[in-house]
Every structure is written in C-alpha cells, then in structure tokens.
Write an enzyme that holds these catalytic residues in place. Structure first.
Site, PDB file in Angstrom:
ATOM      1  N   HIS A  37      -6.898  -4.541  10.258  1.00 17.84           N
ATOM      2  CA  HIS A  37      -6.601  -4.440   8.827  1.00 17.84           C
ATOM      3  C   HIS A  37      -5.314  -5.179   8.467  1.00 17.84           C
ATOM      4  CE1 HIS A  37      -4.443  -0.305   9.576  1.00 17.84           C
ATOM      5  NE2 HIS A  37      -3.550  -1.260   9.563  1.00 17.84           N
ATOM      6  N   ASP A  96       0.822  -1.211   0.000  1.00 16.56           N
ATOM      7  CA  ASP A  96       0.000   0.000   0.000  1.00 16.56           C
ATOM      8  C   ASP A  96       0.858   1.264   0.000  1.00 16.56           C
ATOM      9  OD1 ASP A  96       0.959  -0.395   2.568  1.00 16.56           O
ATOM     10  OD2 ASP A  96      -1.000  -0.746   3.467  1.00 16.56           O
ATOM     11  N   GLU A  98      -9.477  -1.812   5.663  1.00 20.56           N
ATOM     12  CA  GLU A  98     -10.118  -1.455   6.926  1.00 20.56           C
ATOM     13  C   GLU A  98     -11.381  -2.298   7.134  1.00 20.56           C
ATOM     14  OE1 GLU A  98      -8.227   0.067   8.679  1.00 20.56           O
ATOM     15  OE2 GLU A  98      -7.746   2.119   8.133  1.00 20.56           O
ATOM     16  N   ASP A 149      -7.146  -2.297  14.230  1.00 21.81           N
ATOM     17  CA  ASP A 149      -8.538  -2.579  13.848  1.00 21.81           C
ATOM     18  C   ASP A 149      -8.645  -3.838  12.984  1.00 21.81           C
ATOM     19  OD1 ASP A 149      -7.533  -1.771  11.414  1.00 21.81           O
ATOM     20  OD2 ASP A 149      -8.806   0.001  11.214  1.00 21.81           O
TER      21      ASP A 149
HETATM   22  P1  PGA Z   1       2.497  -1.302  12.730  1.00 24.99           P
HETATM   23  O1  PGA Z   1       1.301  -1.225  11.686  1.00 24.99           O
HETATM   24  O2  PGA Z   1       3.432  -2.343  12.188  1.00 24.99           O
HETATM   25  O3  PGA Z   1       3.111   0.067  12.700  1.00 24.99           O
HETATM   26  O4  PGA Z   1       1.914  -1.684  14.030  1.00 24.99           O
HETATM   27  C1  PGA Z   1       0.735  -2.424  11.230  1.00 24.99           C
HETATM   28  C2  PGA Z   1      -0.381  -2.129  10.262  1.00 24.99           C
HETATM   29  O5  PGA Z   1      -1.063  -1.104  10.415  1.00 24.99           O
HETATM   30  O6  PGA Z   1      -0.591  -2.929   9.341  1.00 24.99           O
END
Ligand code: PGA
Length: 266
Positions: free
Chosen positions: A138, A67, A143, A136
């Site tokens: 994702h 992404d 999302e 959350d």
């Molecule tokens: P993080 O993010 O590795 O910074 O915890 C993970 C994500 O949002 O996929």
C-alpha cells in the site's frame, strides 16, 4: 523512475531531506504531501535540524497528509495528526493554518473526502509527495485491490496492516480498522514523488512494486506510471531488486559527474 539505493537509513533520510530542501528553496510556498509511519521519521529529523541550524523556512509551506485513522481524535497519541505534530510540525515554523491532516472524527466522511480533494486543488496541487510503502504494497492506506484511479475516501485496512500497526497500541482490539486516505489517483497527480523504504521486511514488496507488473494488487506499482518519482531505499530494502547494480551505477555516476541530477529522473 529514479531508484537510489543508499547504504543506510541515515543516508536515505539525508537524501530525502535534501530533495525537500531543494524544493523549498526553489519554491518557498511549496505544497508538500506528507506521510506517517516509521520510515519518514529520520527524514523529518533532518528537516527539523535544517530548520533549527540552517534556517530552512517552512512559513509559506502548505501540507497535506496522506491519511488518518477513522474515529481517532487528533489528540490521540496514535493519531497521525499527533504523530505529525510531534515528529515535525511542533519543531518547524509551518503556519498551523496551512496544515491539513484528514480529520478522523469527521461526521460526514464522504463530504469531508470531497472537501479534502478540493482543498488540494485550491492549493494548486501537491508539488512534492513523500510516501512510505506497506508490507502489502500500500501507499497511503490504499490496500491491495484499490483502484489505481481512486480518490480520497474511507478504506478498510487489511489484516496485515492491522497486525503491523498493533505494535503501537496497548490492546490489538484498539487498532483502528478503517482510515480516511488519499487515493492512488490523488497521489499520482502530485508533480513529484519520493517513495522511501528501509529494512529487509520491505525488500520483497519493493521489488514487486518497482520491477513487477503494474497492478491494483500492489498499489505502489502504480508509481511506474508517474513521470517524476525518486525511490530512495536503504541497502536492505533494495536487496531484492534485479537491477540493483544498474541503479547503484546510475547513482554513482550522477554523484560523480553531475550532482545536481541526483533527485531527478534522468
Ligand atoms: P512504516 O509504514 O513506515 O511504519 O513501515 C509504511 C506504510 O505502511 O506506509
């Protein structure tokens, strides 16, 4: 699913990097799906060390990132392209021609997303996909509510994700609200997947994703439908799993009896 609960973040990162190394030794021209965020930073550090000290070769590797924020240029210090350059690409011998990070500045976003999907197909599909998980649930920026069949497209980020990401920006208003992201369906087509999570903040969502129902409300739960997923957690992220003792026992028995089975769903 194979679920490995490592003791520490460092052990989690070493195990993930070892699996990536084995993939590259098996197939030097592997197509890797790569993730950003704080979770995989340790894994990338180990890969850089393996490249510099042990000659792990990335010259034939093709990469696709999950992404990118909409409208952030690749040179913006919070863009995912910048993150990847600084945490991995600048320190290994990957051919720049083989690097793909969604282009946040694409003027025709829909056409770009179709092209990205086609490029993945043209490369032969993703051999090994690395994933983190958001608070959350994702994976990539899928999302809650994302279709489990979704493909690469534009997504609006949740308020929680925007708040989680605010720590990287000087002003909360600067945090992007939109991103181009591979879909859940795109991710599920990878031949093999490694999901990483660390820290107590991820414990609840990890338990929901791995032991709860498959639901579009927790995108990562879709991984339960994939045949070849290895989840590598640190002890804190694994602390809410009901079957933690069983996962630990499986990991210990594999290490003790048939180490080559670590990293394989068996
Ligand atoms: P993080 O993010 O590795 O910074 O915890 C993970 C994500 O949002 O996929």
């Amino acid at each position: 699913m194979e679920i490995i609960i490592a003791d520490t973040y460092e052990e989690m990162s070493e195990l993930a990097a070892d699996m990536i190394e084995r993939q590259l030794l098996r197939k030097p021209s592997s197509v890797l799906g790569l993730a950003t965020g704080s979770t995989p930073v340790g894994t990338y550090k180990v890969l850089v060390r393996k490249h510099k000290e042990e000659g792990l070769d990335f010259s034939k590797v093709i990469t696709f990132n999950l992404d990118e924020y909409l409208d952030l240029s690749p040179s913006h210090s919070q863009s995912y392209r910048y993150f990847m350059d600084h945490n991995l690409f600048n320190h290994i011998n990957v051919d720049p021609k083989n690097i793909h990070v969604p282009y946040g500045h694409a003027s025709e976003v829909e056409e770009f997303c179709e092209w990205y999907e086609e490029e993945i197909k043209r490369a032969g599909g993703i051999d090994l996909q690395i994933l983190g998980i958001g608070a959350d649930g994702h994976i990539a920026f899928n999302e809650p509510g994302s279709s489990l069949g979704s493909r690469t497209r534009l997504k609006t980020l949740t308020q929680q994700t925007i708040e989680d990401n605010a720590r990287f920006f000087d002003n909360p208003e600067e945090v992007p609200r939109f991103a181009i992201t591979m879909g859940v369906g795109t991710i599920l087509e990878a031949k093999q997947i490694i999901l990483l999570a660390n820290g107590a903040k991820k414990a609840d969502i990890v338990a929901q994703a791995l032991e709860g129902p498959i639901t579009a409300q927790v995108s990562a739960s879709a991984l339960q439908m994939h045949r070849q997923v290895t989840v590598i957690l640190d002890a804190e992220a694994g602390s809410k799993l009901k079957r933690a003792d069983y996962y630990r026992w499986v990991f210990q028995e594999k290490k003790r009896l048939v180490p080559r089975l670590v990293g394989k769903v068996t």
